[in-house]
Each structure stands twice: as C-alpha cells, then as structure tokens.
Motif scaffolding. Structure first.
Motif: not given
Length: 78
Positions: A1-15, A18-28
């Motif tokens: 699967m290939r693609g591009y996704v634009r994600v906007a996030s508030s600092s509270s969610v990111l910290l 979300l950062a850990a979940d996005l990191s895991r998603f990027a690895e997979l």
C-alpha cells in the motif's frame, strides 16, 4: 500500500499518545508518507475544513459543522 496522508493535531493529542501511534504506523506502512502539522484545536479544525489536512485530532468540544467526528481512543499496547 502506498499513499500520502496529511494529519493536523493539537499539541495535547500529539504529546499524549499520537506521536507513538504514528511512529508505529510508519514502521508498519513505510510506503505511506505522513505530513504532520501541529496546530491548536481550532487551527486543526480549520485545516480540515479548508482541505489542508485529511485528518484532524483535537481536544475539547468545538463546533465541527459539516465535519464527521469520532473520538480518538488509542489502542492499549501491552
């Protein structure tokens, strides 16, 4: 699967998780590019409304108007 996704996030969610979940998603899914923009909650909503972000994550109760919203409940990792 290939693609591009634009994600906007508030600092509270990111910290919070979300950062850990996005990191895991990027690895997979290394062929999906993630463009992450950190915004306040209102800025996040504006980016989605203006089609500058595909997904927006924010904290608080805001008028989302014509947007479809879902609660972000991170999966618990053992």
């Amino acid at each position: 699967m290939r693609g591009y996704v634009r994600v906007a996030s508030s600092s509270s969610v990111l910290l919070g998780r979300l950062a850990a979940d996005l990191s895991r998603f990027a690895e997979l899914h290394p062929d999906i590019e993630i463009d992450l923009q950190e915004q306040g909650s209102e800025g996040t909503l504006e980016m989605v409304r203006n089609k500058e972000a595909d997904i927006g994550l924010f904290v608080g109760a805001f008028e989302a108007q014509s947007l479809v919203t879902f609660p972000f409940v991170p999966r618990q990792h053992p």
